[in-house]
Design a protein around this motif. Structure first.
Motif, PDB file in Angstrom:
ATOM      1  N   LEU A 182      15.401  60.477 -46.689  1.00 52.08           N
ATOM      2  CA  LEU A 182      15.602  61.296 -45.269  1.00 52.08           C
ATOM      3  C   LEU A 182      16.340  62.251 -45.530  1.00 52.08           C
ATOM      4  N   PRO A 183      16.114  63.467 -44.833  1.00 53.31           N
ATOM      5  CA  PRO A 183      16.912  64.641 -44.783  1.00 53.31           C
ATOM      6  C   PRO A 183      18.510  64.679 -44.731  1.00 53.31           C
ATOM      7  N   ARG A 184      19.073  65.270 -45.435  1.00 57.61           N
ATOM      8  CA  ARG A 184      20.857  64.968 -45.532  1.00 57.61           C
ATOM      9  C   ARG A 184      21.178  66.498 -45.236  1.00 57.61           C
ATOM     10  N   ARG A 185      22.492  66.486 -44.921  1.00 53.44           N
ATOM     11  CA  ARG A 185      23.060  67.775 -44.504  1.00 53.44           C
ATOM     12  C   ARG A 185      23.118  68.408 -46.047  1.00 53.44           C
ATOM     13  N   ARG A 186      23.469  67.575 -46.916  1.00 58.62           N
ATOM     14  CA  ARG A 186      24.085  68.364 -48.330  1.00 58.62           C
ATOM     15  C   ARG A 186      22.695  67.514 -49.360  1.00 58.62           C
ATOM     16  N   SER A 187      22.622  68.332 -50.450  1.00 57.18           N
ATOM     17  CA  SER A 187      21.723  67.809 -51.383  1.00 57.18           C
ATOM     18  C   SER A 187      22.282  67.991 -52.843  1.00 57.18           C
ATOM     19  N   VAL A 188      22.384  67.184 -53.681  1.00 53.69           N
ATOM     20  CA  VAL A 188      22.720  67.486 -55.153  1.00 53.69           C
ATOM     21  C   VAL A 188      21.707  67.164 -55.997  1.00 53.69           C
ATOM     22  N   LEU A 189      21.582  67.845 -57.190  1.00 57.85           N
ATOM     23  CA  LEU A 189      20.590  67.651 -58.052  1.00 57.85           C
ATOM     24  C   LEU A 189      21.397  66.945 -59.207  1.00 57.85           C
ATOM     25  N   SER A 211      24.967  59.277 -50.001  1.00 56.38           N
ATOM     26  CA  SER A 211      25.780  58.885 -48.810  1.00 56.38           C
ATOM     27  C   SER A 211      25.041  59.400 -47.296  1.00 56.38           C
ATOM     28  N   ASP A 212      25.528  59.147 -46.406  1.00 58.72           N
ATOM     29  CA  ASP A 212      25.041  59.423 -44.879  1.00 58.72           C
ATOM     30  C   ASP A 212      24.780  60.989 -44.828  1.00 58.72           C
ATOM     31  N   ASP A 213      25.453  61.925 -45.615  1.00 60.06           N
ATOM     32  CA  ASP A 213      25.345  63.444 -45.330  1.00 60.06           C
ATOM     33  C   ASP A 213      24.752  63.625 -46.707  1.00 60.06           C
ATOM     34  N   VAL A 214      24.892  63.200 -47.805  1.00 60.80           N
ATOM     35  CA  VAL A 214      24.702  63.630 -49.281  1.00 60.80           C
ATOM     36  C   VAL A 214      23.329  62.924 -49.746  1.00 60.80           C
ATOM     37  N   PRO A 237      20.223  73.419 -55.010  1.00 58.49           N
ATOM     38  CA  PRO A 237      20.919  72.278 -54.385  1.00 58.49           C
ATOM     39  C   PRO A 237      22.334  72.668 -54.276  1.00 58.49           C
ATOM     40  N   ASP A 238      23.239  71.835 -53.429  1.00 50.79           N
ATOM     41  CA  ASP A 238      24.504  72.372 -52.977  1.00 50.79           C
ATOM     42  C   ASP A 238      25.318  72.076 -54.379  1.00 50.79           C
ATOM     43  N   ALA A 239      24.717  71.169 -55.303  1.00 51.59           N
ATOM     44  CA  ALA A 239      25.536  71.084 -56.539  1.00 51.59           C
ATOM     45  C   ALA A 239      24.811  70.547 -57.671  1.00 51.59           C
ATOM     46  N   TYR A 303      34.733  68.146 -52.898  1.00 52.98           N
ATOM     47  CA  TYR A 303      34.283  69.251 -53.580  1.00 52.98           C
ATOM     48  C   TYR A 303      33.503  70.014 -52.657  1.00 52.98           C
ATOM     49  N   LEU A 304      32.390  69.540 -52.228  1.00 50.57           N
ATOM     50  CA  LEU A 304      31.320  70.130 -51.333  1.00 50.57           C
ATOM     51  C   LEU A 304      32.235  70.911 -50.138  1.00 50.57           C
ATOM     52  N   ALA A 305      33.301  70.203 -49.651  1.00 53.03           N
ATOM     53  CA  ALA A 305      33.867  70.737 -48.452  1.00 53.03           C
ATOM     54  C   ALA A 305      35.129  71.493 -49.001  1.00 53.03           C
TER      55      ALA A 305
END
Length: 310
Positions: A182-189, A211-214, A237-239, A303-305
């Motif tokens: 499902l779409p998340r606010r942040r995404s990591v590879l 997690s709920d937001d990643v 990606p965000d990271a 770290y993302l924050a």
């Protein structure tokens, strides 16, 4: 009965006894008695009991620890560092689960694997997931047995058992990963370091990072390290999280630093490599997330924050 059949029968009988003499432990694990004594005296990695006459006797838990030690040594971890890894895992286990709970589930898991009983594995997996957290499911029940079987593949039949468990877990973890799409606010590879990761380890890491937001997108083993900048440029990606349980080398640190310079997103290191490389990568563009699920997620969010320095 042929020699192979006699050996298998003897080993099966020994594994159901409470304690093993050192010569049998050496035969079951492939570690010679001199090395076993050195691991005990010099590093305190195993602590066998003693008979009245001073002979060493090893429990099944000791044998499992020896196989774990072999696994870490094969990953390039120095024997002097293995003790802290084992101690960290044991402390985590004691803090989070009732006494004997993980051991009972592990015993049930081993029995189901020895019978190649997929139905029992399904029921046990669902039961454990319904009882404890996702982090505990993998760190304290399923992955220790998976690692033990991987380390002990010299024993007759154990390669088949490991492959059976590996296939089962990959299918179940992949199914759970599908539920996180499902779409998340942040995404990591999430990608493996070349030659330092098996597919199941990567799948579990990706699942634990979600997690709920990643959310996490995984690149399977075989992904060239030099092409990650291209992939990240297209996926945005965000990271980028690289995973490895092998001991980091000076050359790896240099390669990670070079990779980080060419990325448009932060570069993070997860797994035991991320635990052991914190000092060598301090002040570099690479952040270390550690190896435990909750710690990895917490550091990733920080770290993302922008709240976690490299």
């Amino acid at each position: 009965m042929n020699k192979q059949g006699r050996t298998t029968h003897v080993e099966a009988g020994l594994e159901h006894q409470d304690l093993f003499p050192i010569r049998e432990v050496s035969r079951l694990t492939g570690v010679n008695p001199v090395t076993l004594r050195a691991w005990e005296r010099r590093y305190g990695l195993i602590q066998p009991t003693r008979t009245d006459s001073g002979h060493r006797l090893y429990s099944q838990a000791d044998v499992d620890d020896i196989r774990r030690i072999l696994g870490w040594l094969e990953r390039g971890v120095a024997v002097s560092k293995v003790g802290s890894i084992l101690a960290r895992g044991q402390a985590h286990l004691q803090d989070m689960l009732p006494a004997g709970c993980a051991a009972r589930w592990q015993a049930q898991l081993r029995e189901a694997v020895q019978r190649f009983d997929a139905g029992s594995l399904d029921r046990l997996f669902d039961k454990v997931f319904a009882t404890i957290s996702q982090d505990q499911v993998f760190a304290e029940v399923f992955m220790p047995v998976w690692h033990d079987l991987a380390a002990g593949q010299g024993a007759f039949g154990q390669t088949s058992e490991w492959l059976f468990l590996d296939q089962f877990l990959r299918a179940r973890v992949f199914s759970r990963l599908q539920l996180t799409r499902l779409p998340r606010r942040r995404s990591v590879l999430v990608a493996p370091l070349p030659g330092q990761c098996m597919e199941l380890e990567l799948l579990v890491t990706g699942l634990l990072l979600c997690s709920d937001d990643v959310g996490a997108t995984l690149l399977m083993p075989g992904q060239p390290l030099d092409e990650l900048a291209v992939v990240c440029g297209r996926l945005k990606p965000d990271a980028l999280v690289l995973f490895s349980n092998h001991a980091p080398t000076a050359e790896l640190s240099k390669r990670l630093n070079r990779l980080a310079v060419g990325l448009d997103c932060p570069l993070l290191l997860a797994g035991e490599a991320g635990e052991m490389a914190q000092e060598s990568l301090a002040g570099s563009p690479v952040a270390c997330l550690g190896a435990e699920g909750d710690l990895m997620r917490r550091r990733l969010r920080q770290y993302l924050a922008g709240q976690l320095d490299t």
